[in-house]
Every structure is written in C-alpha cells, then in structure tokens.
Design an enzyme around this catalytic site. Sequence first.
Site, PDB file in Angstrom:
ATOM      1  N   HIS A  96       0.839  -1.197   0.000  1.00  0.00           N
ATOM      2  CA  HIS A  96       0.000   0.000   0.000  1.00  0.00           C
ATOM      3  C   HIS A  96       0.876   1.251   0.000  1.00  0.00           C
ATOM      4  O   HIS A  96       1.937   1.279   0.630  1.00  0.00           O
ATOM      5  CB  HIS A  96      -0.897   0.033   1.240  1.00  0.00           C
ATOM      6  CG  HIS A  96      -1.741  -1.180   1.416  1.00  0.00           C
ATOM      7  ND1 HIS A  96      -2.574  -1.657   0.435  1.00  0.00           N
ATOM      8  CD2 HIS A  96      -1.876  -2.028   2.463  1.00  0.00           C
ATOM      9  CE1 HIS A  96      -3.205  -2.743   0.878  1.00  0.00           C
ATOM     10  NE2 HIS A  96      -2.779  -2.987   2.100  1.00  0.00           N
ATOM     11  N   GLU A 114      -1.862  -0.358   8.143  1.00  0.00           N
ATOM     12  CA  GLU A 114      -2.843  -1.242   8.764  1.00  0.00           C
ATOM     13  C   GLU A 114      -2.173  -2.119   9.815  1.00  0.00           C
ATOM     14  O   GLU A 114      -0.956  -2.075  10.004  1.00  0.00           O
ATOM     15  CB  GLU A 114      -3.514  -2.124   7.703  1.00  0.00           C
ATOM     16  CG  GLU A 114      -2.566  -3.050   6.962  1.00  0.00           C
ATOM     17  CD  GLU A 114      -3.202  -3.702   5.740  1.00  0.00           C
ATOM     18  OE1 GLU A 114      -4.155  -3.132   5.170  1.00  0.00           O
ATOM     19  OE2 GLU A 114      -2.731  -4.777   5.340  1.00  0.00           O
ATOM     20  N   HIS A 171       3.147  -7.595   1.787  1.00  0.00           N
ATOM     21  CA  HIS A 171       2.433  -8.462   2.716  1.00  0.00           C
ATOM     22  C   HIS A 171       1.358  -9.277   2.003  1.00  0.00           C
ATOM     23  O   HIS A 171       0.893  -8.900   0.928  1.00  0.00           O
ATOM     24  CB  HIS A 171       1.783  -7.632   3.829  1.00  0.00           C
ATOM     25  CG  HIS A 171       0.725  -6.689   3.329  1.00  0.00           C
ATOM     26  ND1 HIS A 171       1.035  -5.448   2.828  1.00  0.00           N
ATOM     27  CD2 HIS A 171      -0.619  -6.797   3.239  1.00  0.00           C
ATOM     28  CE1 HIS A 171      -0.063  -4.828   2.462  1.00  0.00           C
ATOM     29  NE2 HIS A 171      -1.102  -5.636   2.687  1.00  0.00           N
ATOM     30  N   ARG A 191      -1.345  -4.624  -6.278  1.00  0.00           N
ATOM     31  CA  ARG A 191      -1.166  -6.075  -6.329  1.00  0.00           C
ATOM     32  C   ARG A 191       0.153  -6.384  -7.028  1.00  0.00           C
ATOM     33  O   ARG A 191       0.365  -6.034  -8.181  1.00  0.00           O
ATOM     34  CB  ARG A 191      -2.362  -6.715  -7.068  1.00  0.00           C
ATOM     35  CG  ARG A 191      -2.441  -8.221  -6.913  1.00  0.00           C
ATOM     36  CD  ARG A 191      -3.682  -8.786  -7.614  1.00  0.00           C
ATOM     37  NE  ARG A 191      -4.912  -8.358  -6.977  1.00  0.00           N
ATOM     38  CZ  ARG A 191      -5.914  -7.765  -7.614  1.00  0.00           C
ATOM     39  NH1 ARG A 191      -5.834  -7.495  -8.893  1.00  0.00           N
ATOM     40  NH2 ARG A 191      -7.002  -7.425  -6.964  1.00  0.00           N
TER      41      ARG A 191
END
Length: 314
Positions: A96, A114, A171, A191
């Site tokens: 991200h 996150e 991740h 992605r």
Amino acid sequence: MAQPLFFEPVFKERIWGGTHLQEFGYKLTSDQTGECWAFSAHPNGQSIVRNGEYKGRTLGSLWEEHRELFGNLKGDRFPLLTKILDANRDLSVQVHPDDTYAKTNENGELGKTECWYIIDCAEGAELIFGHHAETKEELSRLIDEGEWGSLLRHVKIAKGDFFYVPSGTVHALCEGTVVLETQQNSDTTYRLYDYDRTDAEGNLRELHLEKSKDVITVPHALPQVEMRADTKEGKKVTQFVKEAFFTVFKWEIQGEAAFEQNEPFLLCSVIEGEGILMHEGETYPLEKGDHVLLPADFGAFLVSGQLEIIAAHV
C-alpha cells in the site's frame, strides 16, 4: 445521554474468501465471503447503525453531520476502517502507498497503514511479511524475473499474534487465516503477485508492478512497536500499537471490568464470548460479531461476562 452505536457490517465477496465469518453469527449470501467491513465510512461500502436515535444512518453521514459524536475531530473523512478477513485461500501479495503517494496518484485517496490481529489460523499457517531485497535495483530485478521464492519473506503465525503493517510493507495473508484488521480509511491496494490465478471469466487479475516498485520500502525493516499488558480486576488490557494513525488494544474480560472512554471515539469489536455493557443505568448485550462505537464523552462504563474485544481509536 451518549449511547453506544452498534453497526451492521458490509460483506465483500472475494476470490479467496470462504464461510468462516459465519462463526461470528453473520448470515452470509456467498461461500466466498472474504471481508466483513465492520466500521466503514468508505464510499465502497458503509456500515449502518442498527440501534438508537441514529438507527439506519451510515457511519459516513454521522461523520459529516454529527461531528460532535467524534469529539469534533478535524478531517474530510472518518479516519479508520475495521475489517474481519477470512483468508480461505492465499491473498495476492500486496503493498500500500503512503498518504503523499496516494493523494497524487489515486485521486486524493488516503494511503494505507494497517495492522492485523490473528483471530484464528490453521496449524502451520503463515503469512508473507516483507522481502529480502537489499536495494531498489535488486527488488526490481527479482520482480521482473518472477523470483518470488527469493524475494518474499514468509513468517509462521499462531492465534493471538499481532502484526503492524506500515505503508510500503510487502504483505499477504495466507490460506487458513482469520484476522481483524484495523487500517486507515482507504481501499488503495497495489497487487504485486497473484499466483497466476484467473477470475470467474478466466482472466488474470490486474497487477500494479510499477506502482509497487515505487512504494515498497527497501530494505525491509521490521516495524518496532512496544506491546504493553496491564491486568486489573476482571480484565487484562494489552496495548498492541500506538502509532500516528491508530492505537489498538485487546481487552480480555472475566467477570466485571470498569473502563473509561475519553477518546474522540472508540471502536470495539467482540471477537469471542458474550457479555453486557452497562452505562448510565442502561444495559446492552454484547455477542461475538458485534461492533460497537462508543462516542466522545461516553465516559465511565462497565463490561461484564467472558469475552474478548479488540478496541481502537485515533
């Protein structure tokens, strides 16, 4: 009088999803349900209040029209998004962006930092967390050549583990994992690798290789977070992370425990057990799968029963 706000989640079908979210008491319409958006004010899916004077209102509309519920916090959007994820199959390997990159390249969207609490996982389960490249040049070469075995860093996991995942971290959740995720209010994902899987129409899913290369932190650095646990009468409180975007706790309650809510808001997700929330003479049942927002000025309250709650605030 401030009241707790219980929210109805939004469910998302995913290629990697399953049926484990039924274990939280949810009625699913798909056997590939991958995500429960528990607290969401994102345009791609907003959770809705199911009790009290704000019943039927979206979280986003409360943020826009009743900012007093959130301590009159500044900002153009509600800052957090809470999910429960059922990784019935491996998720794609992702990264991200941070706020600066996302604002420029994703039409003003936030970046995404996150964190994950492992609610449950299969024996021997693992996840992908980080990479082995030492330089941007090595990273680019390994991606271009598809040397995923050399690039990706695999980590064994167990129920109760916690991972802080800053923007820029490579991740992926892997098969057999159920997690509660607290994140910035963003749906921006790059992605990197998807195991050459195809969708229902036989198409490969889109990859975002160049953007991924732009934002991946090199070399990978393990985030340094200080966990703290405090045990008092009736409760054990574990602070997992206290960083710029969120603070996340786990409450383990046995019997009756006293709490104080002095934050702009507090997001509480019941991940195990059942009990009762007591506040200013009123009682509210709590069950596994409930998601309760305690607004500003909620003050003192009690929780009784045997239950586990993940709580978060900014």
